[in-house]
Design an enzyme around this catalytic site. Structure first.
Site, PDB file in Angstrom:
ATOM      1  N   TRP A 126      29.280  23.135  23.126  1.00  0.00           N
ATOM      2  CA  TRP A 126      28.041  22.702  23.405  1.00  0.00           C
ATOM      3  C   TRP A 126      27.337  23.347  24.523  1.00  0.00           C
ATOM      4  O   TRP A 126      26.005  23.637  24.788  1.00  0.00           O
ATOM      5  CB  TRP A 126      28.078  21.019  23.620  1.00  0.00           C
ATOM      6  CG  TRP A 126      28.920  20.896  24.896  1.00  0.00           C
ATOM      7  CD1 TRP A 126      30.378  20.496  24.806  1.00  0.00           C
ATOM      8  CD2 TRP A 126      28.529  20.724  26.437  1.00  0.00           C
ATOM      9  NE1 TRP A 126      30.683  20.110  26.031  1.00  0.00           N
ATOM     10  CE2 TRP A 126      29.567  20.138  26.886  1.00  0.00           C
ATOM     11  CE3 TRP A 126      27.383  20.936  26.992  1.00  0.00           C
ATOM     12  CZ2 TRP A 126      29.808  20.111  28.530  1.00  0.00           C
ATOM     13  CZ3 TRP A 126      27.096  20.818  28.192  1.00  0.00           C
ATOM     14  CH2 TRP A 126      28.595  20.502  29.097  1.00  0.00           C
ATOM     15  N   GLU A 144      12.870   4.729  24.856  1.00  0.00           N
ATOM     16  CA  GLU A 144      12.947   6.208  25.171  1.00  0.00           C
ATOM     17  C   GLU A 144      12.639   6.535  26.573  1.00  0.00           C
ATOM     18  O   GLU A 144      13.150   7.359  27.169  1.00  0.00           O
ATOM     19  CB  GLU A 144      12.027   6.978  23.927  1.00  0.00           C
ATOM     20  CG  GLU A 144      12.297   6.654  22.597  1.00  0.00           C
ATOM     21  CD  GLU A 144      13.723   7.229  22.475  1.00  0.00           C
ATOM     22  OE1 GLU A 144      14.157   8.450  22.857  1.00  0.00           O
ATOM     23  OE2 GLU A 144      14.584   6.459  21.904  1.00  0.00           O
ATOM     24  N   TRP A 146      38.338  16.132  26.171  1.00  0.00           N
ATOM     25  CA  TRP A 146      37.737  17.100  25.198  1.00  0.00           C
ATOM     26  C   TRP A 146      37.986  18.592  26.124  1.00  0.00           C
ATOM     27  O   TRP A 146      37.597  19.551  25.512  1.00  0.00           O
ATOM     28  CB  TRP A 146      36.253  16.976  25.174  1.00  0.00           C
ATOM     29  CG  TRP A 146      35.832  15.963  24.294  1.00  0.00           C
ATOM     30  CD1 TRP A 146      35.948  14.562  24.153  1.00  0.00           C
ATOM     31  CD2 TRP A 146      35.650  16.273  22.614  1.00  0.00           C
ATOM     32  NE1 TRP A 146      35.686  13.845  22.831  1.00  0.00           N
ATOM     33  CE2 TRP A 146      35.322  14.927  21.960  1.00  0.00           C
ATOM     34  CE3 TRP A 146      35.324  17.264  22.057  1.00  0.00           C
ATOM     35  CZ2 TRP A 146      34.985  14.735  20.687  1.00  0.00           C
ATOM     36  CZ3 TRP A 146      35.037  17.127  20.734  1.00  0.00           C
ATOM     37  CH2 TRP A 146      34.846  15.802  20.145  1.00  0.00           C
ATOM     38  N   TRP A 201      15.698   5.896  28.237  1.00  0.00           N
ATOM     39  CA  TRP A 201      16.744   6.782  27.856  1.00  0.00           C
ATOM     40  C   TRP A 201      16.718   7.810  28.821  1.00  0.00           C
ATOM     41  O   TRP A 201      17.758   8.233  29.174  1.00  0.00           O
ATOM     42  CB  TRP A 201      16.572   7.126  26.394  1.00  0.00           C
ATOM     43  CG  TRP A 201      17.417   8.235  25.910  1.00  0.00           C
ATOM     44  CD1 TRP A 201      17.330   9.448  25.750  1.00  0.00           C
ATOM     45  CD2 TRP A 201      18.749   8.034  25.553  1.00  0.00           C
ATOM     46  NE1 TRP A 201      18.523  10.011  25.421  1.00  0.00           N
ATOM     47  CE2 TRP A 201      19.309   9.108  25.144  1.00  0.00           C
ATOM     48  CE3 TRP A 201      19.702   6.917  25.389  1.00  0.00           C
ATOM     49  CZ2 TRP A 201      20.779   9.278  24.703  1.00  0.00           C
ATOM     50  CZ3 TRP A 201      20.863   7.259  24.960  1.00  0.00           C
ATOM     51  CH2 TRP A 201      21.419   8.171  24.440  1.00  0.00           C
ATOM     52  N   ASN A 222      12.641  15.524  18.329  1.00  0.00           N
ATOM     53  CA  ASN A 222      13.668  15.147  19.071  1.00  0.00           C
ATOM     54  C   ASN A 222      14.975  14.805  17.866  1.00  0.00           C
ATOM     55  O   ASN A 222      16.072  15.331  17.863  1.00  0.00           O
ATOM     56  CB  ASN A 222      13.691  13.759  19.263  1.00  0.00           C
ATOM     57  CG  ASN A 222      14.654  13.092  20.195  1.00  0.00           C
ATOM     58  OD1 ASN A 222      15.447  13.552  20.892  1.00  0.00           O
ATOM     59  ND2 ASN A 222      15.481  11.951  19.644  1.00  0.00           N
ATOM     60  N   TRP A 237      23.038  17.133  24.588  1.00  0.00           N
ATOM     61  CA  TRP A 237      24.173  18.030  23.987  1.00  0.00           C
ATOM     62  C   TRP A 237      25.416  17.280  24.077  1.00  0.00           C
ATOM     63  O   TRP A 237      26.178  17.431  22.937  1.00  0.00           O
ATOM     64  CB  TRP A 237      24.029  19.456  24.929  1.00  0.00           C
ATOM     65  CG  TRP A 237      22.985  20.381  24.234  1.00  0.00           C
ATOM     66  CD1 TRP A 237      21.654  20.561  24.517  1.00  0.00           C
ATOM     67  CD2 TRP A 237      23.221  21.147  22.989  1.00  0.00           C
ATOM     68  NE1 TRP A 237      21.256  21.379  23.843  1.00  0.00           N
ATOM     69  CE2 TRP A 237      22.171  21.807  22.849  1.00  0.00           C
ATOM     70  CE3 TRP A 237      24.258  21.437  22.241  1.00  0.00           C
ATOM     71  CZ2 TRP A 237      21.923  22.534  21.847  1.00  0.00           C
ATOM     72  CZ3 TRP A 237      23.930  21.993  20.957  1.00  0.00           C
ATOM     73  CH2 TRP A 237      22.909  22.849  20.971  1.00  0.00           C
TER      74      TRP A 237
END
Length: 470
Positions: free
Chosen positions: A357, A272, A298, A275, A339, A380
């Site tokens: 988003w 984490e 997208w 991350w 989270n 997001w």
């Protein structure tokens, strides 16, 4: 070599494990610590700006205990720093590097202008474990997927965290400073500040204490407990990392020691921490991730971009889906959100409601005290499907089944949702004290019916994705 060094603090409000401060103090030259209410700070949302003010106050106190001062100035960074150089005769301006596009633009302007003026303008590491340009794929590019990134860095040597300097050399006279209270950094929080303020953990000493408690009591079960939002199963250090009250290096070595001691959740904790590094890796190499679809395919997806009634209900924790609503209310009361809950609310907004988003990203920018430009953007986009993920579109979290799995006894729901309870918890009632009065919400109201049928909403999203041939 005897002129003062202006040490420009930003998101690095600590004394220990601070490379720029360590080198400045060791130089023997007078050090003038500075914090600027500059163009980047001005752009912050209500909650992060308020929480930043608390961190600045704590850091000023820590510096004063070392016999130094934190000089405060407001204005464009280059103008403020140029004025301070002129006033103090400083020959150097040093700071900790940042990697988001807004900070890079500001810092590039500052460094270029100061160097042209003959000032030693220099940036130092300290905000991440691994500088983004030092982690490369076998072909020399940047990593687009987390797991290979983790494998590339997990066995790297990371220097131990450095202690705070025993002494900070100070100038004979100090330049003028603004008064922090005059900045009114918490103005936009309004009455929410009193609610959230009772739950924050501010400053370097508090952050180190929080880390110590987690390593001693929580890390062993972290790999399992972190998924259950009603448990105190995480380190809660995102608040402190955001403002640099503790360094990622300190977390890394604490986690490594725990892993060597056989604590089973330690490797998950280290992943984490990395991350977060991965988020900055992507922001540095692909800055568009902060404001545009990371996957350009997208761009034509027909997300709703308007402030619809459904979006308003999502923002106010009134969707009729208990997991979503409990999570949003947790954010208004604590300034943070579990989270797993973040994944659920993001998936619901972007998939069940098919809303862009960016709507959610901007809302979190305003409401989270642990808002981070890289982690928020990547999170997001990961949830929406437009970001760095191997399975971008067919993961649609079902908030009802997720609640059954990760809150089987209903503790999380009851902690944050007052409606329908004969004796609501204090935390659930605090939500109504934290949110704007203009929302007109009250605990006595009936809990709302769901905005959408979850099964139908999921299918609508999948059909929309299929039509775009993702």
């Amino acid at each position: 070599m005897t002129s003062p060094i202006i040490l420009w603090f930003r998101r690095d409000l600590r004394l220990s494990d601070h490379p720029a401060l360590t080198e400045a103090a060791a130089s023997g030259r007078p050090v003038i610590p500075v914090f600027l209410h500059d163009e980047v700070v001005s752009s912050l949302g209500a909650a992060p700006k308020w929480r930043l003010g608390l961190s600045v106050a704590a850091h000023a106190k820590a510096l004063s205990e070392k016999g130094a001062r934190l000089i405060l100035r407001r204005g464009r960074a280059l103008e403020c720093l140029a004025d301070l150089v002129a006033e103090t005769g400083a020959g150097a301006v040093w700071w900790t590097r940042a990697y988001d596009p807004d900070s890079i633009a500001r810092d590039t302007e500052v460094k270029t202008a100061l160097k042209q003026a003959g000032v030693d303008a220099r940036s130092f590491p300290g905000h991440v474990l691994f500088e983004p340009w030092t982690v490369e794929t076998g072909t020399g590019g940047y990593y687009r997927v987390y797991t290979p990134f983790w494998k590339a860095v997990r066995d790297r040597d990371v220097a131990e965290a450095r202690p705070a300097p025993g002494r900070i050399p100070v100038p004979e006279g100090w330049p003028a400073s603004d008064d922090l209270d005059d900045w009114h950094l918490g103005a936009a929080m309004r009455r929410g500040a009193d609610v959230v303020g009772a739950l924050v953990t501010v400053g370097e000493d508090a952050a180190r204490g929080r880390l110590g408690a987690f390593i001693a009591e929580g890390i062993d079960n972290y790999d399992e407990a972190r998924d259950f939002p009603a448990r105190d199963g995480t380190s809660n250090l995102s608040e402190n990392l955001t403002y640099g009250e503790i360094s990622p290096v300190a977390l890394w070595h604490a986690g490594r020691r725990a892993m060597q001691e056989g604590k089973r959740g330690a490797e998950t904790f280290l992943k984490e921490v990395v991350w977060r590094d991965f988020a900055y890796h992507l922001v540095y190499h692909t800055p568009r991730i902060t404001h545009a679809n990371w996957r350009p395919e997208w761009d034509a997806f027909p997300w709703n971009t308007e402030a619809t009634k459904a979006v308003t209900r999502w923002k106010r924790g009134r969707t009729g889906e208990p997991f979503v609503d409990a999570a949003m209310r947790e954010m208004y009361v604590t300034g943070t959100m579990h989270n797993r809950a973040r994944m659920i609310v993001a998936s619901y907004l972007t998939k069940h409601l098919l809303s862009h988003w960016r709507i959610g990203q901007r809302w979190f920018e305003d409401c989270l005290i642990d808002w981070d430009p890289a982690s928020n953007a990547m999170g997001w986009q990961w949830a929406a499907g437009s970001g760095p993920d191997a399975t971008p579109y067919f993961r649609v979290f079902n908030p009802a089944t997720q609640l059954e799995k990760f809150d089987p006894d209903g503790h999380y729901r009851r902690r944050w949702i007052a409606e329908g309870q004969a004796a609501p918890s204090a935390t659930a009632l605090s939500f109504f004290d934290a949110v704007p009065r203009s929302w007109g919400l009250a605990a006595a109201e009936a809990y709302p019916a769901p905005i959408v049928n979850l099964k139908e909403g999921r299918q609508t999203a999948l059909d929309a994705y299929k039509a775009r041939d993702f």
